[in-house]
Write a protein that holds these residues in place. Structure first.
Motif, PDB file in Angstrom:
ATOM      1  N   VAL A  86      -1.029   0.175   7.219  1.00 33.55           N
ATOM      2  CA  VAL A  86      -1.546   1.252   7.696  1.00 33.55           C
ATOM      3  C   VAL A  86      -0.588   1.852   6.802  1.00 33.55           C
ATOM      4  CG1 VAL A  86      -2.388   3.010   8.852  1.00 33.55           C
ATOM      5  CG2 VAL A  86      -2.742   0.984  10.282  1.00 33.55           C
ATOM      6  N   SER A  87       0.201   2.021   6.132  1.00 30.31           N
ATOM      7  CA  SER A  87       1.190   3.137   5.422  1.00 30.31           C
ATOM      8  C   SER A  87       1.529   2.290   4.074  1.00 30.31           C
ATOM      9  CB  SER A  87       2.992   3.377   5.961  1.00 30.31           C
ATOM     10  OG  SER A  87       2.994   2.050   6.066  1.00 30.31           O
ATOM     11  N   ALA A  88       1.465   1.799   3.687  1.00 29.37           N
ATOM     12  CA  ALA A  88       1.526   0.906   2.220  1.00 29.37           C
ATOM     13  C   ALA A  88       0.326   1.831   1.077  1.00 29.37           C
ATOM     14  CB  ALA A  88       1.342  -0.336   2.359  1.00 29.37           C
ATOM     15  N   PRO A  89      -1.117   1.292   2.200  1.00 26.78           N
ATOM     16  CA  PRO A  89      -2.984   2.200   1.231  1.00 26.78           C
ATOM     17  C   PRO A  89      -2.724   3.159   1.030  1.00 26.78           C
ATOM     18  CG  PRO A  89      -2.862   0.277   3.199  1.00 26.78           C
ATOM     19  CD  PRO A  89      -1.359   0.814   3.620  1.00 26.78           C
ATOM     20  N   ARG A  90      -1.004   3.796   2.118  1.00 24.36           N
ATOM     21  CA  ARG A  90      -0.585   5.567   1.752  1.00 24.36           C
ATOM     22  C   ARG A  90      -0.549   5.782   0.787  1.00 24.36           C
ATOM     23  NH1 ARG A  90      -4.060   4.281   5.492  1.00 24.36           N
ATOM     24  NH2 ARG A  90      -5.038   6.067   6.790  1.00 24.36           N
ATOM     25  N   THR A  91       1.120   4.867   0.416  1.00 23.99           N
ATOM     26  CA  THR A  91       1.794   4.535  -1.081  1.00 23.99           C
ATOM     27  C   THR A  91       0.686   4.796  -1.727  1.00 23.99           C
ATOM     28  OG1 THR A  91       3.706   4.554   0.088  1.00 23.99           O
ATOM     29  CG2 THR A  91       4.187   4.038  -1.768  1.00 23.99           C
ATOM     30  N   LEU A  92       0.107   4.107  -1.450  1.00 21.95           N
ATOM     31  CA  LEU A  92      -0.362   3.445  -3.233  1.00 21.95           C
ATOM     32  C   LEU A  92      -1.615   4.674  -3.543  1.00 21.95           C
ATOM     33  CD1 LEU A  92      -1.412   1.295  -5.399  1.00 21.95           C
ATOM     34  CD2 LEU A  92      -3.079   0.608  -3.934  1.00 21.95           C
ATOM     35  N   LEU A  93      -2.194   5.063  -2.470  1.00 25.01           N
ATOM     36  CA  LEU A  93      -2.901   6.750  -2.869  1.00 25.01           C
ATOM     37  C   LEU A  93      -1.987   7.310  -3.195  1.00 25.01           C
ATOM     38  CD1 LEU A  93      -5.644   7.492  -2.033  1.00 25.01           C
ATOM     39  CD2 LEU A  93      -4.242   8.521   0.140  1.00 25.01           C
ATOM     40  N   ALA A  94      -0.912   8.134  -2.946  1.00 23.98           N
ATOM     41  CA  ALA A  94      -0.662   9.220  -3.760  1.00 23.98           C
ATOM     42  C   ALA A  94       0.638   7.954  -5.168  1.00 23.98           C
ATOM     43  CB  ALA A  94       1.057   9.363  -2.865  1.00 23.98           C
ATOM     44  N   LEU A  95      -0.026   7.005  -5.879  1.00 22.35           N
ATOM     45  CA  LEU A  95       0.364   6.694  -6.964  1.00 22.35           C
ATOM     46  C   LEU A  95      -0.746   6.773  -7.486  1.00 22.35           C
ATOM     47  CD1 LEU A  95       2.630   3.495  -5.641  1.00 22.35           C
ATOM     48  CD2 LEU A  95       3.303   5.507  -7.321  1.00 22.35           C
ATOM     49  N   ALA A  96      -2.077   6.422  -7.437  1.00 26.34           N
ATOM     50  CA  ALA A  96      -3.247   6.708  -7.697  1.00 26.34           C
ATOM     51  C   ALA A  96      -3.775   8.057  -8.120  1.00 26.34           C
ATOM     52  CB  ALA A  96      -4.067   5.825  -6.930  1.00 26.34           C
ATOM     53  N   GLU A  97      -3.449   8.852  -7.118  1.00 23.19           N
ATOM     54  CA  GLU A  97      -3.584  10.009  -7.378  1.00 23.19           C
ATOM     55  C   GLU A  97      -2.619  10.857  -8.336  1.00 23.19           C
ATOM     56  OE1 GLU A  97      -5.266  11.686  -2.604  1.00 23.19           O
ATOM     57  OE2 GLU A  97      -3.572  11.952  -3.093  1.00 23.19           O
ATOM     58  N   ASN A  98      -1.437  10.263  -9.097  1.00 23.51           N
ATOM     59  CA  ASN A  98      -0.801  10.843  -9.960  1.00 23.51           C
ATOM     60  C   ASN A  98      -1.087  10.215 -10.924  1.00 23.51           C
ATOM     61  OD1 ASN A  98       0.309  13.102  -7.892  1.00 23.51           O
ATOM     62  ND2 ASN A  98       1.679  11.436  -7.290  1.00 23.51           N
ATOM     63  N   ARG A  99      -1.588   9.083 -10.919  1.00 22.59           N
ATOM     64  CA  ARG A  99      -1.755   8.018 -11.994  1.00 22.59           C
ATOM     65  C   ARG A  99      -1.178   7.412 -12.986  1.00 22.59           C
ATOM     66  NH1 ARG A  99      -2.863  10.436 -16.900  1.00 22.59           N
ATOM     67  NH2 ARG A  99      -1.869  12.358 -16.670  1.00 22.59           N
TER      68      ARG A  99
END
Length: 700
Positions: free
Chosen positions: A280-293
């Motif tokens: 559950v938490s790993a995709p949230r880290t990836l989401l933040a990385l993606a939002e910051n390009r």
């Protein structure tokens, strides 16, 4: 627009963090630790490990009371302080570690399952478990965390079963240490992964109803609960079993339990909970990385469904974990993954340390602490990394450096700013204070050139000359004025300075609003001379236009009160700097300008790779031999290039200058302005005239 999930403290932070802490080490390694180092040694290990994680949690809490954290947890904290590049360099390995950890947890669960059901396929169990957990993760983070209430109950029942089990120890509590299977620090390194899940809840920052309050309270409560459980369970191991049994049997907890099935459920539940929390938490880290390009295909990965679930990030994370599960045994990577987690914790402590020492007023957290907390946390993380595996520690730092350099080239911009500028300002302020207390000495001289410029294109024409005068460690001060400097002019100035900045040459532009360029030059230079890094040469260009030459004559008179060296460059309109292969340095006997002229010639000789000729005109043929000797001695004392040649002439200086061509002539500036103009009019190549301000000494 996605809806916020709104997890509470207990379900979103406390429970997943506690279950990650109370994992496999508690059940299958803590007994061995007690047997190897004794109860006292075990309590010291537990206390040291938790001291590091508590320091990290306190540092994180301090930052959370100073910023509004978005999604990404630890990654978001690092990014807000150290910029996208460093945040990405830490966050990307952190995410990969989280994604691979999912597979490790599922594989661990599968191995436990097969140990009780030996006819089942470990791969099949792993894939089925992966499917179930991925489905729960896709359905809802809230559902995933609420399912952990049952796992928490199973862990509690397993501990009750352990505490009410049989006593196999007739020798008394194990206080001493055996150290049969490793030293104290080796044992510490084996135990430490037990406490590396302290930021599990923090990663859910984007899905919490009140991230600041929930992360602080939930994380600290989980850490202290885990600390109490570990100390008490360690005591019970020392009380219930002999040292020999604890060292030889890793699964002794099953034999020490009153109801074995409860412990089995607790162990498997703890492992399963860690897998689910990380999934559950790993995709949230990836989401933040993606939002910051930071990662490729960021726009796609950052998409969320109507429930606020990052479905594409979940798909990517699940896919990575499935590949690792199917790849088989990757236990050798376990230590490397721990390194990336520890690096993240260390960076959080470093962020708080930097925020405090820079004294930036924007850092005013409501939860303050002594600076020793982040220092201890950062040094503790680094020490543990070295203890676990020094080679993987080096690999970790190299990996971070490579990612940082790649992201740096992408020129990522942050809307929040970061503390890096403050760090360098603090260093500069400290250096300024130290250098101000040390008297100036000519051996510290390096070319720091102020260039008054009317138009950016004027600077562009002489930029190569200036570059080779100051490279690699000199400084350039671009000085201009106007009745109003338009934005377009500012942009043009930045463009002409950019090539020099790309060579890591210090450049500074100063623009003054004034209708008269001549009127502001003296006060502007006086201001620059009062700065921490003042220029030591002011360089003018000599025009071929009569009107501009007359202006320059007045300007040179106006700057005489300044204790600064002066240079006047005349660039040949046709040949410029020619082939940049030959430099004639004209030295007069006992001239005060010889040192500055020699140092400038040395710069050009090095940067052009040009031949350097030391030239002198003498009145008497009889002193030529002695003059050659004096010049050779000067070459040696001034440490000029070994291939420097000496050329002695007799006759009129202007005739000698005209007859001995070079790509650049460097000459001491004559006292009379008209004499300089006369030399220019008779020269077949470019000339740099220099007048020393007394700050140079070529013989030092």
């Amino acid at each position: 627009m996605s809806n916020k999930i709104g997890l509470k403290t207990f379900e979103g932070v406390y429970t997943p963090t506690l279950l990650t802490i109370l994992g496999v080490v508690l059940y299958l390694r803590l007994g061995w630790v007690v047997g190897n180092v004794g109860l006292v040694g075990t309590i010291i290990i537990i206390a040291l490990a938790h001291a590091i994680t508590i320091s990290t949690a306190l540092s994180m809490s301090s930052m959370l009371t100073n910023i509004r954290i978005g999604s990404g947890g630890a990654y978001a904290i690092i990014t807000r302080s150290l910029g996208h590049e460093m945040g990405g360099a830490i966050g990307l390995p952190l995410y990969i570690s989280q994604a691979i950890s999912i597979a490790f947890y599922i594989t661990g669960f599968s191995e436990l399952w097969v140990s009780f059901f030996s006819n089942h396929s470990i791969t099949a169990v792993g894939v089925i478990t992966w499917l179930v957990l991925s489905g729960i993760s896709l359905a809802s983070a809230k559902l995933a965390f609420r399912l952990q209430y049952g796992i928490l109950a199973a862990v509690a029942l397993s501990l009750v079963s352990f505490l009410t089990g049989p006593n196999l120890n007739s020798e008394g509590i194990i206080m001493s240490r055996a150290l049969q299977n490793g030293s104290f620090w080796t044992t510490f390194a084996i135990f430490f992964p037990a406490v590396t899940g302290v930021l599990t809840g923090a990663t859910m920052s984007g899905d919490l109803e009140n991230p600041r309050e929930s992360i602080i309270k939930g994380t600290l409560a989980a850490i202290f609960t885990g600390l109490a459980v570990y100390i008490f369970v360690a005591y019970w191991f020392a009380h219930q079993a002999t040292q020999e049994i604890l060292i030889s049997d890793m699964s002794i907890i099953f034999k020490l339990s009153s109801i074995k099935i409860f412990v089995i459920a607790g162990v498997m539940g703890a492992v399963l909970s860690s897998a689910l929390s990380t999934l559950v938490s790993a995709p949230r880290t990836l989401l933040a990385l993606a939002e910051n390009r930071v990662v490729p295909f960021g726009k796609i990965i950052a998409r969320q469904n109507e429930k606020g679930e990052p479905i594409f990030a979940i798909f990517v994370s699940s896919a990575i974990s499935l590949i690792v599960i199917l790849a088989g045994n990757l236990n050798s990577l376990a230590e490397l993954l721990t390194m990336f987690f520890l690096t993240t914790y260390g960076m959080i402590n470093l962020v708080v340390f930097l925020e405090q020492v820079t004294g930036i007023i924007s850092y005013r957290p409501s939860m303050k602490m002594t600076i020793f907390v982040p220092i201890f946390g950062a040094l503790g993380c680094l020490s543990v990394m070295v203890l676990i595996n020094i080679v993987f520690t080096a690999v970790t730092f190299v990996t971070i450096a490579i990612i940082y350099s790649v992201l740096k080239k992408r020129n990522l911009t942050s809307p929040w700013g970061d503390v890096r500028g403050g760090v360098f300002v603090s260093i500069a302020e400290w250096a300024a204070q130290k250098s101000a207390s040390i008297p100036y000495h000519p051996r510290l001289w390096k070319p720091s050139v102020a260039i008054p410029v009317e138009k950016p294109e004027d600077f562009k024409r002489v930029s190569r000359f200036i570059q080779n005068l100051v490279y690699p460690s000199g400084r350039i001060y671009y000085l201009t004025s106007g009745e109003g400097i338009p934005a377009e002019n500012e942009k043009q100035i930045d463009e002409v300075l950019k090539p020099l900045q790309e060579l890591q040459i210090f450049t500074q532009k100063t623009t003054v609003t004034s209708p008269s360029f001549e009127s502001i030059l003296l006060p502007a230079m006086q201001c620059l001379n009062s700065t921490f890094l003042p220029p030591n040469i002011i360089l003018f260009t000599v025009s071929d236009e009569e009107e501009k030459r007359e202006k320059l004559k007045g300007i040179l008179k106006s700057v005489r009160p300044l204790k600064i060296s002066v240079g006047c460059l005349w660039m040949h309109s046709k040949y410029g700097l020619g082939l940049e292969r030959r430099i004639n340095l004209w030295l007069r006997d006992q001239s005060p300008n010889n040192d500055l002229a020699s140092l400038c010639a040395l710069q050009f000789s090095r940067n052009f790779g040009a031949e350097l000729n030391l030239c002198r005109v003498v009145d008497d043929e009889n002193i030529k031999k002695q003059t050659v000797k004096d010049m050779m001695d000067f070459i040696e004392e001034a440490r000029l290039p070994a291939n420097t040649k000496v050329r002695i002439f007799s006759g009129d200086f202007k005739d000698c200058l005209h007859e001995n061509n070079a790509d650049l002539n460097i000459i001491g500036m004559p006292m009379e302005y008209e004499a300089m103009i006369e030399m220019i009019d008779n020269s077949p190549s470019s000339i740099l005239f220099v007048a020393s301000g007394g700050l140079e000494n070529a013989l030092i």
